[in-house]
Each structure stands twice: as C-alpha cells, then as structure tokens.
Motif scaffolding. Structure first.
Motif, PDB file in Angstrom:
ATOM      1  N   LEU A 104       0.909  -1.091  -0.084  1.00 36.59           N
ATOM      2  CA  LEU A 104       0.016   0.042  -0.205  1.00 36.59           C
ATOM      3  C   LEU A 104       0.870   1.231   0.166  1.00 36.59           C
ATOM      4  N   ALA A 105       2.120   1.080   0.278  1.00 29.65           N
ATOM      5  CA  ALA A 105       2.731   2.432   0.439  1.00 29.65           C
ATOM      6  C   ALA A 105       3.137   3.025  -0.695  1.00 29.65           C
ATOM      7  N   GLY A 106       3.371   2.425  -1.857  1.00 23.67           N
ATOM      8  CA  GLY A 106       3.444   3.456  -2.985  1.00 23.67           C
ATOM      9  C   GLY A 106       2.150   4.002  -3.507  1.00 23.67           C
ATOM     10  N   TYR A 107       0.896   3.217  -3.382  1.00 20.42           N
ATOM     11  CA  TYR A 107      -0.192   4.190  -3.783  1.00 20.42           C
ATOM     12  C   TYR A 107      -0.442   5.247  -2.898  1.00 20.42           C
ATOM     13  N   ASN A 108      -0.274   5.168  -1.612  1.00 17.03           N
ATOM     14  CA  ASN A 108      -0.444   6.300  -0.765  1.00 17.03           C
ATOM     15  C   ASN A 108       0.841   7.405  -0.895  1.00 17.03           C
ATOM     16  N   MET A 109       1.964   6.992  -1.291  1.00 16.87           N
ATOM     17  CA  MET A 109       2.927   7.773  -1.738  1.00 16.87           C
ATOM     18  C   MET A 109       2.514   8.950  -2.749  1.00 16.87           C
ATOM     19  N   VAL A 110       1.752   8.349  -3.608  1.00 20.15           N
ATOM     20  CA  VAL A 110       1.128   9.182  -4.844  1.00 20.15           C
ATOM     21  C   VAL A 110       0.323  10.143  -4.210  1.00 20.15           C
ATOM     22  N   ILE A 111      -0.462   9.893  -3.336  1.00 22.59           N
ATOM     23  CA  ILE A 111      -1.598  10.849  -2.709  1.00 22.59           C
ATOM     24  C   ILE A 111      -0.945  11.673  -1.997  1.00 22.59           C
ATOM     25  N   PHE A 112       0.159  11.409  -1.468  1.00 20.80           N
ATOM     26  CA  PHE A 112       1.031  12.375  -0.480  1.00 20.80           C
ATOM     27  C   PHE A 112       1.686  13.289  -1.506  1.00 20.80           C
ATOM     28  N   LEU A 113       2.144  12.836  -2.620  1.00 22.24           N
ATOM     29  CA  LEU A 113       2.851  13.844  -3.590  1.00 22.24           C
ATOM     30  C   LEU A 113       1.655  14.898  -4.077  1.00 22.24           C
ATOM     31  N   ILE A 119       0.737  22.322  -1.548  1.00 21.80           N
ATOM     32  CA  ILE A 119       1.187  23.471  -0.595  1.00 21.80           C
ATOM     33  C   ILE A 119       1.774  24.854  -1.161  1.00 21.80           C
ATOM     34  N   PRO A 120       1.319  26.000  -0.853  1.00 23.32           N
ATOM     35  CA  PRO A 120       2.087  27.179  -1.490  1.00 23.32           C
ATOM     36  C   PRO A 120       3.601  27.205  -1.139  1.00 23.32           C
ATOM     37  N   PRO A 121       4.503  27.448  -2.085  1.00 24.24           N
ATOM     38  CA  PRO A 121       5.775  27.331  -1.979  1.00 24.24           C
ATOM     39  C   PRO A 121       6.286  28.504  -1.026  1.00 24.24           C
ATOM     40  N   HIS A 122       5.491  29.695  -1.206  1.00 24.34           N
ATOM     41  CA  HIS A 122       5.655  30.879  -0.541  1.00 24.34           C
ATOM     42  C   HIS A 122       5.687  30.691   1.138  1.00 24.34           C
ATOM     43  N   LEU A 123       4.962  29.635   1.563  1.00 24.24           N
ATOM     44  CA  LEU A 123       4.940  29.550   3.170  1.00 24.24           C
ATOM     45  C   LEU A 123       6.343  29.096   3.632  1.00 24.24           C
ATOM     46  N   TYR A 124       6.829  27.989   2.871  1.00 23.81           N
ATOM     47  CA  TYR A 124       8.100  27.655   3.137  1.00 23.81           C
ATOM     48  C   TYR A 124       9.331  28.801   2.977  1.00 23.81           C
ATOM     49  N   GLU A 125       9.240  29.608   1.845  1.00 30.08           N
ATOM     50  CA  GLU A 125      10.016  31.012   1.706  1.00 30.08           C
ATOM     51  C   GLU A 125      10.094  31.617   2.943  1.00 30.08           C
ATOM     52  N   ALA A 126       8.839  32.098   3.317  1.00 31.16           N
ATOM     53  CA  ALA A 126       8.575  32.835   4.651  1.00 31.16           C
ATOM     54  C   ALA A 126       9.134  32.174   5.902  1.00 31.16           C
ATOM     55  N   ALA A 127       8.898  30.767   5.995  1.00 28.50           N
ATOM     56  CA  ALA A 127       9.449  30.254   7.266  1.00 28.50           C
ATOM     57  C   ALA A 127      10.859  30.077   7.120  1.00 28.50           C
ATOM     58  N   ARG A 139       6.968  20.200  10.614  1.00 24.63           N
ATOM     59  CA  ARG A 139       6.184  20.040  11.688  1.00 24.63           C
ATOM     60  C   ARG A 139       4.901  21.262  11.710  1.00 24.63           C
ATOM     61  N   HIS A 140       5.159  22.511  11.137  1.00 26.68           N
ATOM     62  CA  HIS A 140       4.505  23.648  11.308  1.00 26.68           C
ATOM     63  C   HIS A 140       3.744  24.167  10.016  1.00 26.68           C
ATOM     64  N   ILE A 141       4.385  23.393   9.036  1.00 30.84           N
ATOM     65  CA  ILE A 141       3.827  23.759   7.516  1.00 30.84           C
ATOM     66  C   ILE A 141       3.167  22.525   6.836  1.00 30.84           C
ATOM     67  N   THR A 142       4.072  21.732   6.834  1.00 29.27           N
ATOM     68  CA  THR A 142       3.865  20.175   5.819  1.00 29.27           C
ATOM     69  C   THR A 142       2.826  19.513   6.594  1.00 29.27           C
ATOM     70  N   VAL A 143       2.669  19.234   7.610  1.00 26.54           N
ATOM     71  CA  VAL A 143       1.728  18.089   8.637  1.00 26.54           C
ATOM     72  C   VAL A 143       0.588  18.962   8.488  1.00 26.54           C
ATOM     73  N   PRO A 144       0.250  20.279   9.021  1.00 22.57           N
ATOM     74  CA  PRO A 144      -0.900  20.829   9.111  1.00 22.57           C
ATOM     75  C   PRO A 144      -1.528  20.855   7.519  1.00 22.57           C
ATOM     76  N   MET A 145      -0.834  21.184   6.758  1.00 22.03           N
ATOM     77  CA  MET A 145      -1.380  21.577   5.390  1.00 22.03           C
ATOM     78  C   MET A 145      -1.647  20.082   4.486  1.00 22.03           C
ATOM     79  N   LEU A 146      -1.145  19.095   5.018  1.00 23.62           N
ATOM     80  CA  LEU A 146      -1.602  17.737   4.872  1.00 23.62           C
ATOM     81  C   LEU A 146      -2.626  17.032   5.521  1.00 23.62           C
ATOM     82  N   ARG A 226     -11.578  21.849   7.147  1.00 25.74           N
ATOM     83  CA  ARG A 226     -12.425  22.396   6.158  1.00 25.74           C
ATOM     84  C   ARG A 226     -11.841  23.789   5.707  1.00 25.74           C
ATOM     85  N   GLN A 227     -10.655  24.050   6.466  1.00 24.18           N
ATOM     86  CA  GLN A 227      -9.940  25.378   6.353  1.00 24.18           C
ATOM     87  C   GLN A 227      -9.403  25.475   5.197  1.00 24.18           C
ATOM     88  N   VAL A 228      -9.565  26.727   4.394  1.00 26.17           N
ATOM     89  CA  VAL A 228      -8.811  27.015   3.173  1.00 26.17           C
ATOM     90  C   VAL A 228      -7.712  27.930   3.295  1.00 26.17           C
TER      91      VAL A 228
END
Length: 230
Positions: A104-113, A119-127, A139-146, A226-228
């Motif tokens: 199952l890992a490969g299929y879910n890897m595609v979902i995570f990709l 995820i907007p790149p500017h969030l990482y740039e600001a961080a 911890r503070h961007i990737t996980v919450p946005m996923l 449901r946050q956008v």
C-alpha cells in the motif's frame, strides 16, 4: 431465523467473531502506522529528488499494481525461508502487516505527492526567512497542510486493512492457533467451508461493515479540516 445469526456472532461461545475482530483491529493499527510512516517519507524524498524522480516514483508504485496473489506467494517464500515467521503465533500477524504496508505504501505515496504539490511554496520561503529549519517547516507547515490528505490516507488504509483476506488465505489460513484469523477470513470459512452457513456469514459481513462505517464516520467528523489557505 430473525436475529439468531447476530446473537450467535456476538454472544455465542462457539463464535470466533470477537477474536477475529481483535486480530483485525491489531492488523489495522499496524498497517495504518506502517503505511503513514513509510509513504510520507517516500513522498518527501521523491519530491526533493533532482535525478531519476520519475523512475523512483514508478519503482515505489509498482507493488500497488502487482496482483495480491503474486505478492502473497512471494512473501510466503520469503517469510518461510527467513526464520519461519509464519509458523510463530507472535510473528505471523506482524509479517502479514509488513506485506500490507509494502503493497500500500506506493499508492499512498502518490496521494501524499499530490497533497505536497498543493502546498503554496511561499509558506516555506517565509519560514526560511524567519529562520525555521527543515524539521520546523515539516512540523508547522507540511503536516498541518496535509491534514486532509492524512485523513484520506488513513481512512482508505483502514478500509483496505479491515478487508484483508488474500494474504491470510494464501500464507497462513488463519493460523497458527488462529493468530491471523481476521474477520474477512472468518466470513469466508463460514460461507464456503463450514456446511455453507451463508446466513451466518452474511451476518458477520454486516457486523464488519457496521464496525468500519462507525469508525470511519467518527474519524472523518473529528479530524477532517475544512480550512482553506490562500
């Protein structure tokens, strides 16, 4: 017979439903944890790979499209030759969970990709400008946005794991000592191998459906966001 089949499944001494449900629940926990901690790092590695990204994505996805019987037969020989894992009641179920995670890992890897791509790149740039390291960004961007992606992966893995049958049928037949007898296998045994008790097997199937439905319903109600983000 009315609800006699349900009473037999839930309260009779000769019913192995609760034992099978407990075994299934343990398998589900191992599968969900294994899939999440495997597929998400694979997605991060594939996203950051500069060379051979398409090759690695294809390589990791191949187990997802390999027939389950073929995978079960391969792992049957691997586990049989490596310490007889399938003959030990303490290691047989974890061995099946390893197979499930690998498949199952490969299929879910595609979902995570797909989730990572949103995820907007500017969030990482600001961080990065604020001095956040990779772990802090994760911890503070990737996980919450996923969050929604994580819920989807978890729910789909739970549904798939509750229905596990092929690997059990091919590799262990519910043994040793019923340590791998999951609910789907119990349904099969009662429907086709024990005097064709189709009514009782149908009752077990409805109980399995109810358990999965209740678990998934409350999980999505509690954890879905449901946050956008703009």
């Amino acid at each position: 017979v009315g609800f006699d089949n349900y009473r037999r499944a839930l309260f009779s001494d000769d019913s192995f439903f609760w034992l099978a449900m407990r075994t299934t629940a343990v398998y589900v926990v191992m599968s969900v944890v294994g899939v999440v901690v495997t597929s998400l790092p694979l997605a991060l590695l594939c996203q950051r790979a500069r060379v051979g990204q398409a090759f690695f994505r294809t390589l990791y996805f191949l187990p997802s499209i390999t027939p389950g019987v073929v995978v079960a037969l391969i792992f049957y020989h691997i586990f049989g030759n490596w310490g007889q894992l399938l003959d030990n009641s303490n290691t047989a179920l974890p061995a099946l969970a390893i197979l499930g995670v690998w498949a199952l890992a490969g299929y879910n890897m595609v979902i995570f990709l797909a989730g990572l791509a949103d995820i907007p790149p500017h969030l990482y740039e600001a961080a990065h400008v604020d001095g956040a390291g990779r772990w802090q960004q994760f911890r503070h961007i990737t996980v919450p946005m996923l969050r929604n992606t994580l819920v989807f992966v978890t729910v789909m893995t739970i549904i798939s794991s509750f229905q596990v049958f092929t690997s059990v049928y091919i590799m262990t037949l519910g043994g040793p000592e019923r340590s791998t007898e999951v609910v789907a296998y119990t349904i099969f045994i009662n429907a086709f191998a024990v005097a064709g008790q189709m009514g009782y097997a149908s009752a077990l199937a409805w109980l399995l459906f109810l358990a999965v439905f209740v678990f998934v319903f409350f999980q999505m109600r509690i954890f879905r966001s449901r946050q956008v983000y703009d």
